[in-house]
Design a protein around this motif. Structure first.
Motif, PDB file in Angstrom:
ATOM      1  N   PHE A  65      41.610  27.238  11.094  1.00 30.41           N
ATOM      2  CA  PHE A  65      40.583  26.529  11.859  1.00 30.41           C
ATOM      3  C   PHE A  65      39.833  25.540  10.976  1.00 30.41           C
ATOM      4  CE2 PHE A  65      36.052  26.225  12.804  1.00 30.41           C
ATOM      5  CZ  PHE A  65      36.092  25.611  14.042  1.00 30.41           C
ATOM      6  N   TRP A  66      39.457  25.953   9.770  1.00 30.02           N
ATOM      7  CA  TRP A  66      38.700  25.068   8.896  1.00 30.02           C
ATOM      8  C   TRP A  66      39.550  23.915   8.392  1.00 30.02           C
ATOM      9  CZ3 TRP A  66      33.849  24.731   9.318  1.00 30.02           C
ATOM     10  CH2 TRP A  66      33.075  25.849   9.654  1.00 30.02           C
ATOM     11  N   GLN A  67      40.834  24.163   8.209  1.00 29.87           N
ATOM     12  CA  GLN A  67      41.713  23.046   7.853  1.00 29.87           C
ATOM     13  C   GLN A  67      41.799  22.061   9.014  1.00 29.87           C
ATOM     14  OE1 GLN A  67      45.798  24.037   6.984  1.00 29.87           O
ATOM     15  NE2 GLN A  67      46.160  22.094   5.962  1.00 29.87           N
ATOM     16  N   ALA A  68      41.906  22.590  10.243  1.00 34.05           N
ATOM     17  CA  ALA A  68      41.939  21.730  11.427  1.00 34.05           C
ATOM     18  C   ALA A  68      40.628  20.966  11.576  1.00 34.05           C
ATOM     19  CB  ALA A  68      42.213  22.564  12.674  1.00 34.05           C
ATOM     20  N   PHE A  69      39.512  21.614  11.252  1.00 32.62           N
ATOM     21  CA  PHE A  69      38.210  20.942  11.324  1.00 32.62           C
ATOM     22  C   PHE A  69      38.133  19.806  10.312  1.00 32.62           C
ATOM     23  CE2 PHE A  69      33.804  20.575   9.783  1.00 32.62           C
ATOM     24  CZ  PHE A  69      33.190  20.165  10.957  1.00 32.62           C
ATOM     25  N   GLY A  70      38.587  20.064   9.092  1.00 35.05           N
ATOM     26  CA  GLY A  70      38.619  19.002   8.086  1.00 35.05           C
ATOM     27  C   GLY A  70      39.507  17.852   8.514  1.00 35.05           C
ATOM     28  N   ASN A  71      40.663  18.185   9.089  1.00 41.15           N
ATOM     29  CA  ASN A  71      41.552  17.136   9.607  1.00 41.15           C
ATOM     30  C   ASN A  71      40.858  16.326  10.702  1.00 41.15           C
ATOM     31  OD1 ASN A  71      43.564  18.013   7.888  1.00 41.15           O
ATOM     32  ND2 ASN A  71      44.644  19.177   9.461  1.00 41.15           N
ATOM     33  N   SER A  72      40.094  17.004  11.538  1.00 43.78           N
ATOM     34  CA  SER A  72      39.391  16.315  12.630  1.00 43.78           C
ATOM     35  C   SER A  72      38.368  15.325  12.089  1.00 43.78           C
ATOM     36  CB  SER A  72      38.705  17.328  13.546  1.00 43.78           C
ATOM     37  OG  SER A  72      39.641  18.156  14.200  1.00 43.78           O
ATOM     38  N   MET A  73      37.709  15.683  10.990  1.00 42.25           N
ATOM     39  CA  MET A  73      36.722  14.781  10.392  1.00 42.25           C
ATOM     40  C   MET A  73      37.406  13.544   9.804  1.00 42.25           C
ATOM     41  SD  MET A  73      33.763  16.080  11.012  1.00 42.25           S
ATOM     42  CE  MET A  73      34.520  16.535  12.592  1.00 42.25           C
ATOM     43  N   ILE A  74      38.532  13.753   9.127  1.00 38.54           N
ATOM     44  CA  ILE A  74      39.281  12.608   8.586  1.00 38.54           C
ATOM     45  C   ILE A  74      39.809  11.740   9.729  1.00 38.54           C
ATOM     46  CG2 ILE A  74      41.297  11.928   7.224  1.00 38.54           C
ATOM     47  CD1 ILE A  74      40.943  14.535   5.651  1.00 38.54           C
ATOM     48  N   TYR A  75      40.323  12.383  10.773  1.00 38.94           N
ATOM     49  CA  TYR A  75      40.796  11.686  11.968  1.00 38.94           C
ATOM     50  C   TYR A  75      39.674  10.849  12.577  1.00 38.94           C
ATOM     51  CZ  TYR A  75      42.668  11.366  16.773  1.00 38.94           C
ATOM     52  OH  TYR A  75      43.108  10.934  17.997  1.00 38.94           O
ATOM     53  N   LEU A  76      38.462  11.426  12.623  1.00 36.60           N
ATOM     54  CA  LEU A  76      37.303  10.725  13.172  1.00 36.60           C
ATOM     55  C   LEU A  76      36.985   9.472  12.362  1.00 36.60           C
ATOM     56  CD1 LEU A  76      34.758  10.561  15.008  1.00 36.60           C
ATOM     57  CD2 LEU A  76      33.629  12.074  13.356  1.00 36.60           C
ATOM     58  N   VAL A  77      36.973   9.601  11.035  1.00 39.34           N
ATOM     59  CA  VAL A  77      36.645   8.469  10.167  1.00 39.34           C
ATOM     60  C   VAL A  77      37.665   7.347  10.333  1.00 39.34           C
ATOM     61  CG1 VAL A  77      36.455   7.721   7.765  1.00 39.34           C
ATOM     62  CG2 VAL A  77      35.396   9.869   8.500  1.00 39.34           C
ATOM     63  N   ILE A  78      38.952   7.693  10.360  1.00 39.86           N
ATOM     64  CA  ILE A  78      39.993   6.672  10.499  1.00 39.86           C
ATOM     65  C   ILE A  78      39.885   5.981  11.855  1.00 39.86           C
ATOM     66  CG2 ILE A  78      42.489   6.275  10.628  1.00 39.86           C
ATOM     67  CD1 ILE A  78      42.855   8.576   8.661  1.00 39.86           C
ATOM     68  N   CYS A  79      39.682   6.765  12.903  1.00 36.43           N
ATOM     69  CA  CYS A  79      39.582   6.179  14.244  1.00 36.43           C
ATOM     70  C   CYS A  79      38.368   5.254  14.359  1.00 36.43           C
ATOM     71  CB  CYS A  79      39.489   7.286  15.294  1.00 36.43           C
ATOM     72  SG  CYS A  79      41.042   8.155  15.601  1.00 36.43           S
ATOM     73  N   LEU A  80      37.226   5.683  13.820  1.00 34.96           N
ATOM     74  CA  LEU A  80      36.022   4.852  13.911  1.00 34.96           C
ATOM     75  C   LEU A  80      36.174   3.572  13.105  1.00 34.96           C
ATOM     76  CD1 LEU A  80      33.062   7.400  13.740  1.00 34.96           C
ATOM     77  CD2 LEU A  80      34.151   6.388  15.746  1.00 34.96           C
ATOM     78  N   THR A  81      36.824   3.672  11.947  1.00 37.63           N
ATOM     79  CA  THR A  81      37.030   2.480  11.126  1.00 37.63           C
ATOM     80  C   THR A  81      37.870   1.455  11.868  1.00 37.63           C
ATOM     81  OG1 THR A  81      36.895   3.800   9.100  1.00 37.63           O
ATOM     82  CG2 THR A  81      37.929   1.628   8.935  1.00 37.63           C
TER      83      THR A  81
END
Length: 291
Positions: A65-81
């Motif tokens: 779950f925490w790995q998926a959460f970290g992935n979600s944060m990176i995914y968020l940053v890339i998408c927002l950029t």
């Protein structure tokens, strides 16, 4: 000014049906997920009340779950950029050109109207190794064949590979919103600023962007919450835990492992995550205004 009694009734008549649909389609499932998160249930046998055990397991004993959460944060940053940064850049550039503006807007918006499945299959071919996809072929053409790889199976590239299509997909939509806001900036303000001798950067930072700040806040909320709930393209492109988000982990927990109570706890976490993100955006933007 107070509305007359007849107008109040008209407002209620038009507001009640959509509010009922909203409650049935959004609020009711959230409440159901909240209730189910306190149970252990496989979808067949009787539900067993476990209290906060699902949340304790999720927050303290589940490394996936925490790995998926970290992935979600990176995914968020890339998408927002890609979405907000790209949309703001293109919208600003469109203000400077006159010829071909409508064509550029149409082409840039086109990905938003393509189906998710089509985008998933498109990027599967772009990232393909055998047969050689567009990305690897371009690397070979420019003399960078050493960088060719299996983008969707390499742990170091898979997350960026599943994030880019989502960022590309909606950048045109946000560009259109921001461009429309720029067009609403009063020409008197811009003309007065030009008479004062401001340069292009000052025109953007002191006149245009402050004027469209409410639209920017709304667009940011849309982009952030949608990215945090992103599911379809990552699910279509990746089965690896290295590209897994909280949403895809939740889905597999529910429909592959048939652990609906635990998956519901993740769903509640996603709702809370989105609410916290919206609150932080408002606090940050208000602080910027006060400064």
């Amino acid at each position: 000014m107070m509305l007359p009694s007849r107008s109040k009734k008209s407002v209620l008549i038009f507001l009640v049906p959509p509010l009922l649909f909203y409650g049935a389609g959004v609020l009711l499932p959230v409440v159901q997920s909240l209730v189910l998160s306190f149970f252990s249930w496989d979808g067949i046998s009787d539900m067993k009340f476990v209290g906060f055990s699902n949340y304790v397991q999720m927050l303290s004993n589940d490394s996936v779950f925490w790995q998926a959460f970290g992935n979600s944060m990176i995914y968020l940053v890339i998408c927002l950029t890609l979405q907000l940064g790209g949309a703001l850049l293109v919208a600003t550039l469109l203000l400077q050109i006159t010829k071909g503006r409508d064509l550029i807007k149409t082409l840039y918006l086109l990905p938003a109207v393509i189906s998710t499945v089509a985008i998933g299959f498109l990027f599967q071919r772009i990232y393909s190794v055998d047969p050689v996809g567009l990305l690897n072929r371009l690397l070979d053409v420019v003399g960078l064949s050493g960088l060719q790889q299996a983008w969707l199976s390499n742990p170091s590239t898979i997350l960026a590979a599943v994030s880019f299509p989502e960022g590309w997909r909606f950048s045109g939509l946000y560009m259109l919103i921001i461009y429309a806001a720029f067009m609403a900036v009063p020409t008197e303000l811009e003309e007065a600023a030009k008479l004062d001798g401001v340069n292009n950067w000052q025109m953007f930072s002191k006149i245009r962007f402050p004027y469209i700040r409410p639209v920017w806040i709304t667009t940011t909320i849309m982009a952030v919450t949608y990215a945090l709930r992103g599911f379809d393209i990552p699910y279509l492109l990746s089965n690896s835990r290295y590209g897994q988000l909280v949403t895809t982990y939740m889905y597999r927990t529910a429909f592959t492992n048939t652990n609906y109570g635990y998956a519901s706890a993740m769903a509640v976490f996603i709702v809370i995550e989105c609410l916290v993100a919206v609150g932080l955006i408002f606090v940050f933007m208000r602080r910027k205004v006060d400064e």
